[in-house]
Motif scaffolding. Sequence first.
Motif, PDB file in Angstrom:
ATOM      1  N   CYS A  44     -81.851 -45.134  -5.921  1.00 24.85           N
ATOM      2  CA  CYS A  44     -82.403 -44.076  -5.074  1.00 24.85           C
ATOM      3  C   CYS A  44     -83.768 -43.686  -5.634  1.00 24.85           C
ATOM      4  N   LEU A  45     -84.830 -43.994  -4.897  1.00 24.19           N
ATOM      5  CA  LEU A  45     -86.192 -43.775  -5.349  1.00 24.19           C
ATOM      6  C   LEU A  45     -86.809 -42.616  -4.575  1.00 24.19           C
ATOM      7  N   ASP A  46     -87.430 -41.730  -5.298  1.00 28.80           N
ATOM      8  CA  ASP A  46     -88.188 -40.648  -4.664  1.00 28.80           C
ATOM      9  C   ASP A  46     -89.371 -41.265  -3.921  1.00 28.80           C
ATOM     10  N   ALA A  47     -89.553 -40.915  -2.646  1.00 29.15           N
ATOM     11  CA  ALA A  47     -90.554 -41.586  -1.823  1.00 29.15           C
ATOM     12  C   ALA A  47     -91.272 -40.594  -0.925  1.00 29.15           C
ATOM     13  N   VAL A  48     -92.501 -40.974  -0.547  1.00 28.90           N
ATOM     14  CA  VAL A  48     -93.291 -40.227   0.431  1.00 28.90           C
ATOM     15  C   VAL A  48     -93.913 -41.227   1.396  1.00 28.90           C
ATOM     16  N   LEU A  49     -94.183 -40.781   2.616  1.00 25.11           N
ATOM     17  CA  LEU A  49     -94.845 -41.591   3.628  1.00 25.11           C
ATOM     18  C   LEU A  49     -96.317 -41.214   3.682  1.00 25.11           C
ATOM     19  N   LEU A  50     -97.182 -42.209   3.572  1.00 26.84           N
ATOM     20  CA  LEU A  50     -98.611 -41.955   3.721  1.00 26.84           C
ATOM     21  C   LEU A  50     -98.979 -41.909   5.204  1.00 26.84           C
ATOM     22  N   GLY A  51    -100.110 -41.312   5.483  1.00 22.61           N
ATOM     23  CA  GLY A  51    -100.488 -41.066   6.864  1.00 22.61           C
ATOM     24  C   GLY A  51    -100.667 -42.309   7.698  1.00 22.61           C
TER      25      GLY A  51
END
Length: 269
Positions: A44-51
């Motif tokens: 489980c990886l902490d993730a963010v979506l770029l624009g």
Amino acid sequence: MRPAPIPPASEPLQYRAIGLVRGRYQPDPEVFTKGSLIASDGACLDAVLLGRVLSLVKKHIDLSQEHLWVVYPRTRDREGGLHVQIVGLWEPEMLTKRSQLTPGIRPPSPPKLQVSENFFSIRGEVVFTRPDLQRVVVRISQQTKTEPGERPAGFKLVLQGTLDLRALHHFWDFQVERQGEALVVRQAEAVAALPGRRPKPKPRGQGQPERRPASHVGQTGEARPQRSALPRRIDQGDRPRPQASGQKAPRPIKSVRLPSADAGSPEEE
């Protein structure tokens, strides 16, 4: 379209950190751009979506299925773990089907660089290595506008591998494999030595008290004058004799020749 999710480096000293992770993206209920990436191996990886990929994910991607994501890795030195920034999606078969239904979309060309899942390409300067701990820290410089003489912005990645101490301050090209939340080095190649990264020499006489300069600034802020050199030693013969105040110095007594035995005494003369 890119010919491959991770194309070859365009320059010998091109900094980058990019990789592939297959899994499902679970957005946060309150913020869609933040969430977790559940990898196919269960990590489980902490993730963010770029624009740049936000519109594609919202409109055309089924988040209940696993996809091959193109990500930028980040590591945390103190807390540990792997954080990823999702920058793209690599599914040529899906884009090929869309191009058949939508005019004006060209299908991607066959990939020229074969890469597998969990592959990462890391290129940067080695700033720390501990062979006994299998720990390598690589600094990645970002291409941003900086002032003259200012060091460009960047970040550090922690890799798991073994490098000699001579690898410090050299530019390296790493081929890395993700294992859980660790980035394990599979292949490393030294590219070039970076100028201006030599360690500072240690000061001479380490452990001795520092010499005070000839003229220094005191607490009042005024510079104290430099002390003059001590006068040379005066020889005993050149030293003047002490004199009483108000009196003249007596004249030296001249040597007097004594008369012989047969001569008369001075009183008789």
